[in-house]
Design an enzyme around this catalytic site. Structure first.
Site, mmCIF file in Angstrom:
data_model
loop_
_atom_site.group_PDB
_atom_site.id
_atom_site.type_symbol
_atom_site.label_atom_id
_atom_site.label_comp_id
_atom_site.label_asym_id
_atom_site.label_seq_id
_atom_site.Cartn_x
_atom_site.Cartn_y
_atom_site.Cartn_z
ATOM 1 N N CYS A 1 78.841 -0.284 121.041
ATOM 2 C CA CYS A 1 78.297 -0.282 119.691
ATOM 3 C C CYS A 1 76.781 -0.285 119.836
ATOM 4 O O CYS A 1 76.274 -0.244 120.965
ATOM 5 C CB CYS A 1 78.794 -1.465 118.841
ATOM 6 S SG CYS A 1 78.164 -3.073 119.327
ATOM 7 N N ARG B 1 80.344 -5.804 117.096
ATOM 8 C CA ARG B 1 81.644 -5.146 117.240
ATOM 9 C C ARG B 1 82.136 -5.074 118.674
ATOM 10 O O ARG B 1 83.283 -5.433 118.979
ATOM 11 C CB ARG B 1 81.556 -3.734 116.641
ATOM 12 C CG ARG B 1 81.340 -3.698 115.152
ATOM 13 C CD ARG B 1 80.980 -2.308 114.664
ATOM 14 N NE ARG B 1 79.653 -1.904 115.125
ATOM 15 C CZ ARG B 1 79.090 -0.735 114.870
ATOM 16 N NH1 ARG B 1 79.769 0.176 114.188
ATOM 17 N NH2 ARG B 1 77.870 -0.455 115.302
ATOM 18 N N ASP C 1 79.172 -1.500 111.067
ATOM 19 C CA ASP C 1 78.453 -2.591 111.708
ATOM 20 C C ASP C 1 78.381 -3.770 110.736
ATOM 21 O O ASP C 1 77.839 -3.637 109.643
ATOM 22 C CB ASP C 1 77.046 -2.124 112.083
ATOM 23 C CG ASP C 1 76.288 -3.146 112.915
ATOM 24 O OD1 ASP C 1 76.786 -4.284 113.064
ATOM 25 O OD2 ASP C 1 75.211 -2.802 113.425
#
Length: 596
Positions: free
Chosen positions: A451, A457, A559
């Site tokens: 990520c 994440r 996100d």
């Protein structure tokens, strides 16, 4: 400065909009907040030369005709460096008034002695009073002694052990909403815990940094009383009620309405603040239950996000603050425009989208019938509603936000069309990657998850995959250039609900060694995939999107860094489904079985 059009004040606020003396220079800190923008417009329209302290460039405030100069603020922490910056700025410009628009900049001024000239320019309360206001438990203790109704509450000290739960839902509040985590000032939002799992996870994540106040949940809508005091005496007051809050289970107001004067509410507010000999602005938040009972929620010792409504209703707090700074006594406002509404256009569009998707059977969500909510936007044409920052004498702000809204809507439409195209293209690529795994003679033993920052994440997915893919080495990394960063508190709390502990997580930057070692690489979104393609084009044949393993085949998993707690939980739920889908995938299952 740009030529200033003459004002047309109404009868209620005529005394509040007179020109300030001598083109005095004022500084508004955190001026890119909605309260900060309202201050810039109010003080500028009154004749002040306004300097804006901004947290980052590109805000609506910079478009205001009354923004005379812009100063990019340092980070909130270390506070000593920020305070040195502020002192140097004041020495250069000799401000007549300094306005801290948020708690972040208020903390800088709070560090100065009460007799310091710069602090006195800010018109803020004493240290003891601010400390009581910022500590939710101390606020409740004061209210109890004064006979003011509060929700049933109990305090758990930092590092302590959570008590046995009494009932759900319950409200968990950090004793201080601003805490220092890994050298950064972080905001911890209130959590409404529906069950023991959420409650326990919240305590586990918060107690290392702050004490916690657990309260009963009080249904109803929020009511705010905004005041300006001088040495314990009230000068101005205003009451508003929240109509829309985003997120729906409770948060910042996106639509508010000026209420009529309420003697009981004002008496309770003054009963609370006068023993503190309050000085400056404050917003006291109350909750009015369906049975009419008023419960104290908290004291905000700063300006409030709904300040645009206060101004639209005819109570010009920023100009009154300036008059106080100049040693004058602001004239009282006998009445305000009851029923006037103010809307944060950008955020209320998000509220509208959430309201359309909302589960109306959920008693914790503050919803409205969608048709009535949509028609409510027409109120601006009847003169009884204003949109935050939109003024006929400062059209550049309205123009900039309109462009932003149009871009947001156009981006949503284009994104939807683009996602359909991408879904087809990446779906084919995904199947090719999975087919390639199936054809391998050896099982997949090393998986890399990506990520952007490697603090939200990908670390959550890494730890979850480690428990659900036995025999497989799982790594994660990010594109952010700085390693060693910790996960944000709200994510740590949410991750606990899924059995993942990120309290000691520290990020790492993606390296070629990570890529070379990996046999399957999983990205979170299209931006991750594009970045990876640019840096490691040769590894694209073993790279796909993690969300495509989910039953919903999501192209992107958003996100959660800037999302609220409930939205973050939803993101982690999607990640959990995707990891489960990965574990059940034919190619992966066979490889995991062989690796055992």
């Amino acid at each position: 400065m740009i030529w200033q059009a003459p004002q047309q004040p109404n009868d209620n606020d005529r005394s509040q909009t007179r020109k300030v003396a001598g083109q005095a220079t004022v500084l508004v800190l955190d001026a890119d907040s909605r309260a900060g923008l309202a201050c810039v417009q109010s003080l500028g329209a009154a004749g002040a030369k306004v300097h804006a302290g901004l947290r980052k460039a590109g805000s609506l405030t910079e478009r205001s005709r009354w923004c005379h100069a812009v100063h990019l603020q340092p980070s909130y922490e270390p506070a000593e460096h920020a305070l040195a910056w502020l002192l140097e700025l004041d020495a250069a410009h000799a401000y007549a008034l300094v306005v801290p628009a948020t708690e972040g900049s208020l903390r800088w001024l709070r560090m100065l002695p009460e007799s310091h000239p710069l602090r006195q320019k800010a018109q803020i309360a004493s240290d003891a009073s601010i400390d009581i206001a910022l500590d939710k438990d101390k606020t409740c203790e004061l209210a109890r002694t004064l006979g003011i109704n509060i929700p049933t509450s109990r305090r758990i000290e930092q590092g302590g052990t959570p008590p046995t739960a009494h009932g759900f839902p319950c409200v968990l509040k950090p004793l201080r909403s601003k805490v220092i985590v890994a050298g950064r000032l972080e905001t911890i939002a209130v959590v409404v815990a529906r069950d023991a799992k959420t409650r326990d996870a919240t305590y586990s994540a918060w107690l290392p940094y702050t004490g916690v106040q657990e309260q009963e949940w009080v249904p109803g809508r929020g009511v705010g009383v905004e005041v300006l005091y001088r040495d314990g005496e009230p000068l101005l007051e205003f009451i508003h009620e929240r109509l829309h809050e985003y997120p729906l289970q409770g948060g910042a107001s996106t639509l508010r309405r000026a209420s009529s004067s309420d003697p009981e509410l004002l008496e309770l507010t003054h009963r609370l603040l006068q023993p503190l000999r309050w000085h400056g602005v404050a917003m006291v938040e109350w909750r009015r239950a369906p049975d009419g009972r008023l419960c104290l929620m908290e004291i905000n010792p700063r300006l409030w996000g709904s300040l645009p409504l206060t101004l639209a209703a005819g109570v010009n707090i920023p100009v009154a603050m300036f008059e106080m700074a100049m040693g004058e006594t602001p004239k009282s406002v006998r009445a305000w425009k009851v029923g006037m509404r103010a809307r944060n256009a950008t955020e209320d569009l998000r509220w509208l989208a959430a309201d359309l998707r909302a589960d109306r059977s959920d008693p914790l969500l503050l919803t409205e019938p969608p048709l009535r909510a949509a028609l409510g936007w027409l109120g601006v044409f009847g003169g009884r509603e204003r949109w935050d920052g939109w003024r006929l004498d400062d059209l550049a702000v309205a123009g900039a936000e309109t462009k932003g809204l149009l871009r947001m809507l156009a981006k949503a439409v284009v994104s939807r069309l683009f996602r359909r195209f991408q879904a087809t293209r990446l779906g084919l690529h995904h199947r090719a990657v999975v087919d390639g795994i199936r054809r391998r003679e050896k099982p997949v033993r090393r998986v890399l998850i990506l990520c952007y920052g490697n603090i939200c994440r990908s670390p959550f997915a890494e730890m979850l995959a480690m428990s659900r893919l036995p025999g497989v080495e799982v790594m994660s990394g990010g594109f952010h250039p700085k390693s060693g960063r910790s996960s944000p508190p709200h994510l740590v709390v949410a991750a606990r609900e899924f059995g993942v502990d990120l309290t000691r997580w520290r990020s790492q930057v993606l390296t070629p060694e990570h890529v070379d070692r990996s046999e399957l690489i999983l990205a979170m979104d299209l931006e991750n995939l594009d970045r990876f393609k640019q840096q490691f084009p040769s590894a694209l044949a073993r790279t796909t999107l993690l969300g495509l393993f989910s039953p919903s085949c999501r192209l992107e998993i958003p996100d959660p860094y800037n999302l609220n707690y409930e939205q973050t939980r939803q993101v982690l739920q999607e990640l959990s489904k995707a990891i489960d889908g990965l574990a059940r995938s034919d190619a992966i299952v066979s490889n995991v079985f062989v690796s055992r």
